[in-house]
Design an enzyme around this catalytic site. Structure first.
Site: not given
Ligand code: DAT
Ligand code: MG
Length: 138
Positions: A10, A50, A113, A116, A127
């Protein structure tokens, strides 16, 4: 059991100069690179990628962040690829990520973070094909 997953390094991690170190972790964990490119998402493309999170309160912030800089997208191959890659990257929130995981080492916050990883075999295919044509997958 799956053998393919999809990843993006990212914008926070590419900006901080962590591309090489992250690829080393990925190679060291036994993943084979099936496709890879550095690119930049428009806000619209990030929104499409997303789309499942469209109703979540962080969706706008997530799309702005993901289109804020360049990313490295890749399709990775390994036995049990989806689950093993989720283990390698660690929890979504780096504060909860296990020691030695990519997010523990390189991520700065829940929203930014570093990396992905696909969450299912079905999404890994969707994807990967979002970024790479059949001719770009080896
Ligand atoms: P992951 O990337 O671990 O699969 P996810 O699919 O639940 O997590 O969410 C996609 C991305 O969105 C994640 O990498 C970071 C962001 N994100 C998730 N939860 C969040 C939150 N509560 N606040 C801000 N950003 C968030
Ligand atoms: Mg995810």
């Amino acid at each position: 059991m799956s053998n393919q997953t999809f990843t993006m390094i990212k914008p926070d991690a590419t900006k901080a100069g962590h591309i090489g170190a992250i690829l080393e972790k990925i190679n060291g964990a036994g993943f084979r690179i099936k496709a890879m490119k550095m690119t930049k998402l428009s806000a619209e493309k990030a929104g499409q990628f997303y789309e499942v999170h469209k109703e979540r309160p962080f969706y706008g912030e997530l799309c702005a962040f993901m289109s804020s800089g360049h990313i490295v997208a890749a399709i990775l191959e390994k036995d049990n690829a989806v689950a093993d890659f989720r283990t390698l990257i660690g929890s979504t929130n780096p504060a909860d990520a296990a020691d030695g995981t990519i997010r523990k080492l390189f991520a700065t916050s829940l929203g930014e973070n570093a990396i992905h990883g696909s969450d299912s075999d079905e999404n890994a295919m969707i994807e990967g094909n979002f970024f790479f044509s059949a001719l770009e997958q080896f």
